[in-house]
Design an enzyme around this catalytic site. Structure first.
Site, PDB file in Angstrom:
ATOM      1  N   LEU A 190       0.833  -1.199   0.000  1.00  0.00           N
ATOM      2  CA  LEU A 190       0.000   0.000   0.000  1.00  0.00           C
ATOM      3  C   LEU A 190       0.869   1.251   0.000  1.00  0.00           C
ATOM      4  O   LEU A 190       1.872   1.309   0.710  1.00  0.00           O
ATOM      5  CB  LEU A 190      -0.895   0.027   1.241  1.00  0.00           C
ATOM      6  CG  LEU A 190      -1.871  -1.137   1.430  1.00  0.00           C
ATOM      7  CD1 LEU A 190      -2.586  -0.999   2.764  1.00  0.00           C
ATOM      8  CD2 LEU A 190      -2.880  -1.196   0.298  1.00  0.00           C
ATOM      9  N   ASP A 191       0.471   2.241  -0.799  1.00  0.00           N
ATOM     10  CA  ASP A 191       1.105   3.544  -0.692  1.00  0.00           C
ATOM     11  C   ASP A 191       0.587   4.204   0.586  1.00  0.00           C
ATOM     12  O   ASP A 191      -0.475   3.831   1.097  1.00  0.00           O
ATOM     13  CB  ASP A 191       0.746   4.396  -1.920  1.00  0.00           C
ATOM     14  CG  ASP A 191       1.575   5.661  -2.007  1.00  0.00           C
ATOM     15  OD1 ASP A 191       2.718   5.646  -1.517  1.00  0.00           O
ATOM     16  OD2 ASP A 191       1.083   6.654  -2.560  1.00  0.00           O
ATOM     17  N   LYS A 192       1.340   5.154   1.111  1.00  0.00           N
ATOM     18  CA  LYS A 192       0.926   5.790   2.372  1.00  0.00           C
ATOM     19  C   LYS A 192      -0.030   6.954   2.132  1.00  0.00           C
ATOM     20  O   LYS A 192      -1.174   6.921   2.558  1.00  0.00           O
ATOM     21  CB  LYS A 192       2.150   6.291   3.151  1.00  0.00           C
ATOM     22  CG  LYS A 192       1.788   7.001   4.456  1.00  0.00           C
ATOM     23  CD  LYS A 192       3.007   7.553   5.153  1.00  0.00           C
ATOM     24  CE  LYS A 192       3.571   8.765   4.458  1.00  0.00           C
ATOM     25  NZ  LYS A 192       2.645   9.962   4.544  1.00  0.00           N
TER      26      LYS A 192
END
Length: 340
Positions: free
Chosen positions: A159-161
């Site tokens: 997941l990207d933040k």
């Protein structure tokens, strides 16, 4: 030409602006937040980042999944067999059954309708087109249809933040008044000074004051020092708001408050000192806060037996802080967009 801060969140997902100066590359559809930039177009039309994303979706829709290739192979054998069976049915009823040409033809067509594997050849590409198209609408891009089919064997979710786990916009999280200032007065002075700023951190300070019902006026004078901070006159007082480096450059010592600055930075806060008439009035901590439901969603993924990894362009301290908050054990920080 020029010097400014650019919001690149539409492509990178990072909420904080990126400083741009002469020689920097800027991307179409990103937003110039401050200052004036004169740019030269290096890529246009089909070469732009947006066109490449569109092309990725089109390639995924046009690609064949492994199951589709199997269906095509089966159809390649099965269709001739069905045609032979239909011909034998026609001849059998016509010559042996002697039921007449029309009735024999009806029986042959019945074999074609029932046995021909049209659905086998059509269902898979239709499902892939609908799946990849619907995914693109929801922000999910499949590199190809094979990736879509292999999703059932996923073991790790990355997941990207910014904008995925977090809200994607900075918010005031900490207000630390110093030297006889109280938190309301500190926030009022900082927000009033920042009313002339278009920087996301400045907008976060103004939004925090408005959310607390603090009445704001317009600053009597305003000067933005791009990439560093602002100087304004509020109620006859000179107010400086910016980075610790900017405040030090203006001759204000931060040694006595260094421990508090370090504590905020260890919690992944961007620290903004506020100086009033050369006196340090306090510190404001700003961070990209976690979305409601992120922790629960990550817990649900882990309950399915999936390993969840967070990948971000932010620094290691910020990444570790957010990861601890949402229950992620593995992070990759300071990763560029093309490396993601």
């Amino acid at each position: 030409e020029g010097h400014s801060s650019v919001d690149e969140s539409m492509l990178t997902g990072e909420s904080l602006p990126v400083t741009k100066a002469q020689g920097s590359e800027v991307i179409g559809a990103t937003v110039n937040k401050q200052g004036r930039l004169v740019v030269k177009a290096q890529r246009v039309g089909a070469q732009t980042a947006l066109a490449q994303i569109i092309r990725l979706v089109e390639q995924a829709q046009g690609s064949k999944a492994p199951i589709q290739r199997i269906a095509d192979q089966v159809s390649g054998v099965f269709v001739p067999v069905v045609l032979v069976l239909a011909a034998l049915t026609f001849l059998g009823w016509l010559l042996i059954g002697q039921i007449g040409f029309t009735a024999a033809m009806v029986n042959a067509v019945a074999v074609l309708v029932i046995a021909c594997p049209c659905a086998l050849g059509l269902a898979t590409p239709t499902a892939i087109m609908v799946g990849t198209g619907r995914g693109a609408e929801m922000g999910v891009l499949f590199k190809n249809s094979e990736a879509l089919e292999n999703a059932k064997r996923v073991q790790v979710v990355a997941l990207d933040k910014t904008g995925t786990i977090t809200r994607g916009e900075p918010s005031v999280t900490d207000i630390v008044p110093l030297n006889s200032f109280d938190s309301s007065e500190l926030l009022r002075l900082a927000a009033t000074a920042e009313r002339g700023s278009e920087h996301p951190l400045g907008e976060a300070v103004v939004r925090a004051a408005q959310d607390r019902g603090i009445a704001l006026t317009q600053p009597q004078a305003f000067e933005a020092i791009s990439g560093r901070g602002i100087r304004a006159e509020v109620d006859g007082k000179t107010v400086l708001v910016g980075s610790p480096r900017f405040v030090r450059e203006q001759g204000v010592a931060l040694d006595e408050s260094q421990a508090q600055i370090d504590a905020l930075q260890n919690k992944a806060r961007t620290v903004v000192p506020v100086v009033v008439d050369n006196v340090l009035a306090g510190l404001i901590g700003i961070a990209d806060t976690v979305k409601d439901g992120s922790r629960e969603a990550i817990a649900a993924l882990r309950a399915l037996g999936l390993e969840v990894v967070m990948i971000t362009g932010d620094n290691e301290k910020t990444a570790q802080s957010i990861a601890r908050e949402v229950g992620i054990e593995r992070t990759l920080a300071e990763v560029l967009p093309d490396q993601k």
